[in-house]
Motif scaffolding. Sequence first.
Motif, PDB file in Angstrom:
ATOM      1  N   GLU A 132      -7.233   7.614  16.541  1.00 30.27           N
ATOM      2  CA  GLU A 132      -7.528   6.681  15.444  1.00 30.27           C
ATOM      3  C   GLU A 132      -6.611   5.461  15.525  1.00 30.27           C
ATOM      4  O   GLU A 132      -7.047   4.325  15.277  1.00 30.27           O
ATOM      5  N   SER A 133      -5.363   5.686  15.896  1.00 25.49           N
ATOM      6  CA  SER A 133      -4.430   4.569  16.036  1.00 25.49           C
ATOM      7  C   SER A 133      -4.887   3.607  17.118  1.00 25.49           C
ATOM      8  O   SER A 133      -4.783   2.372  16.972  1.00 25.49           O
ATOM      9  N   GLN A 136      -7.673   1.469  15.728  1.00 26.76           N
ATOM     10  CA  GLN A 136      -7.161   0.471  14.800  1.00 26.76           C
ATOM     11  C   GLN A 136      -6.413  -0.637  15.537  1.00 26.76           C
ATOM     12  O   GLN A 136      -6.502  -1.813  15.166  1.00 26.76           O
ATOM     13  N   TRP A 340       0.455   9.798   2.535  1.00 27.34           N
ATOM     14  CA  TRP A 340      -0.743   9.388   3.270  1.00 27.34           C
ATOM     15  C   TRP A 340      -1.622   8.465   2.419  1.00 27.34           C
ATOM     16  O   TRP A 340      -2.131   7.450   2.915  1.00 27.34           O
ATOM     17  N   GLU A 341      -1.789   8.807   1.144  1.00 25.64           N
ATOM     18  CA  GLU A 341      -2.603   7.960   0.266  1.00 25.64           C
ATOM     19  C   GLU A 341      -1.994   6.562   0.153  1.00 25.64           C
ATOM     20  O   GLU A 341      -2.705   5.548   0.227  1.00 25.64           O
ATOM     21  N   ARG A 344      -2.358   4.651   3.527  1.00 28.19           N
ATOM     22  CA  ARG A 344      -3.744   4.238   3.776  1.00 28.19           C
ATOM     23  C   ARG A 344      -4.091   3.000   2.955  1.00 28.19           C
ATOM     24  O   ARG A 344      -4.695   2.037   3.473  1.00 28.19           O
ATOM     25  N   GLU A 345      -3.719   3.010   1.682  1.00 33.11           N
ATOM     26  CA  GLU A 345      -4.006   1.859   0.829  1.00 33.11           C
ATOM     27  C   GLU A 345      -3.218   0.634   1.282  1.00 33.11           C
ATOM     28  O   GLU A 345      -3.726  -0.495   1.282  1.00 33.11           O
ATOM     29  N   ARG A 348      -4.903  -0.883   4.287  1.00 28.15           N
ATOM     30  CA  ARG A 348      -6.138  -1.587   3.909  1.00 28.15           C
ATOM     31  C   ARG A 348      -5.826  -2.972   3.338  1.00 28.15           C
ATOM     32  O   ARG A 348      -6.449  -3.983   3.711  1.00 28.15           O
ATOM     33  N   GLN A 368       0.524  -0.299   9.971  1.00 28.88           N
ATOM     34  CA  GLN A 368      -0.176   0.587  10.895  1.00 28.88           C
ATOM     35  C   GLN A 368       0.708   1.749  11.323  1.00 28.88           C
ATOM     36  O   GLN A 368       0.263   2.901  11.378  1.00 28.88           O
ATOM     37  N   PHE A 371       0.966   4.221   8.511  1.00 30.96           N
ATOM     38  CA  PHE A 371      -0.255   4.998   8.314  1.00 30.96           C
ATOM     39  C   PHE A 371      -0.390   6.094   9.375  1.00 30.96           C
ATOM     40  O   PHE A 371      -0.749   7.236   9.053  1.00 30.96           O
ATOM     41  N   THR A 372      -0.134   5.761  10.629  1.00 39.38           N
ATOM     42  CA  THR A 372      -0.218   6.765  11.696  1.00 39.38           C
ATOM     43  C   THR A 372       0.769   7.895  11.453  1.00 39.38           C
ATOM     44  O   THR A 372       0.443   9.075  11.579  1.00 39.38           O
ATOM     45  N   ARG A 375      -0.426  10.097   8.564  1.00 46.11           N
ATOM     46  CA  ARG A 375      -1.507  11.023   8.922  1.00 46.11           C
ATOM     47  C   ARG A 375      -0.970  12.217   9.690  1.00 46.11           C
ATOM     48  O   ARG A 375      -1.360  13.363   9.430  1.00 46.11           O
TER      49      ARG A 375
END
Length: 405
Positions: A132-133, A136, A340-341, A344-345, A348, A368, A371-372, A375
């Motif tokens: 996923e990274s 992105q 994580w929440e 992620r926000e 974004r 980024q 976020f990685t 996760r």
Amino acid sequence: ASVPDPAAEPLSVAECIEAALLNSPKARRSLQITRAEAARAGRARSPLLPQMAAEVSAARREERREKYDASFGVRQLLFDFGSTRADIDSAETSLLSSKLRHNDLLMGIALETQINYYQLLNAKARLEAAKESVQQRKKHVEMAEVRYDTGIANRSEVLRTQVLLSQAELEEVNERSRIRDAHGRLAVSMGLRPSAEFEVRDIPDELIEQELADAAALMDQAIERRPALQSAAADVVSMKEALRAEEAARWPVLSARARAGRTGDKILPPDDEWTLGLNLNWPIFTGFDRTHRIREHEALVEAAVKEYEDKLRGVELQVWEAYSELLRAAQAIRSAEAYWESARESLRVVEAEYEEGQTGIVELTDAQTDFTHARVTKAEARLDWHMALSKLERAVGKEIYDTGR
């Protein structure tokens, strides 16, 4: 060895443990040792049964005369001040100890397999995060190129996103290598070659609700259930029985004997002589050998007692540490979810601001990276909880595995 079918459904943790228990060379070796102890216990009971022997001989004497001897004898132990009984009790207790050690080994194999199973799932989760990274990072390269084409960003910003993409791709390669290593470790713990092909089933996101007793109650459960402790206690009893056998050996042994036979110049003559009698054997002086044997076994009893006490403290510490780790893992899951929440926000929002030219590449890179990491942390926290629960169950002495998990 039972080899999983690569085309079959992915293996659950219970199926991996079952394969490990069936295929493990350590488990099979331990089973054979236990069977040898069972045979030893059978040998210890043999003096209680009549001992029978037949003898036939032939010889040629002077003047070409043949001589034949034929006899049949029975010997039965009558009384030996408990020496044989102590030997039997010692052998049977040793058998019990061997069985308990075998069970403890099986529990250890089960735990090792569980840990390797969760570590493989953890490696797979890390790979998904790495993939996923990469996606992105590719998106960020495209965004940077658009900004460069419109004159918002300079060339160095594009190059920076390309460097970060290369790093993400390298991390994906590394995570694939970690999966191969984890797969090989799980295969070996299942008694298979590291290259054996199989897939494992992911665990559900929902955690099993656990109502834990307090640590002291769990320690008491471990004392009652742990085969290692029970085996150490059985060793103490076995040593005490061996000491009792040595002490009883100082006293007389009374046995009965009967013999029938004949000596003559014809083979297999009819019986025409017999004897019945009692034997009393009393080792009055053995050069202090018996005294030293008794002292040796007294020392072995004391050593076995201290070994039990040492294992008791060790088991209590294992329960305490596993209990503490499970509590930590449960709290870490909640923290990881919130982390994580938020990450992620944050990503974004920063991506939107970067695309509109309101923020720079540094902020985007940091978001980024966060976020990685979030996760991966979330996935690891969930698997850490399962590993912590497995370790606590092992420390308390729960059954080898629960197919419901």
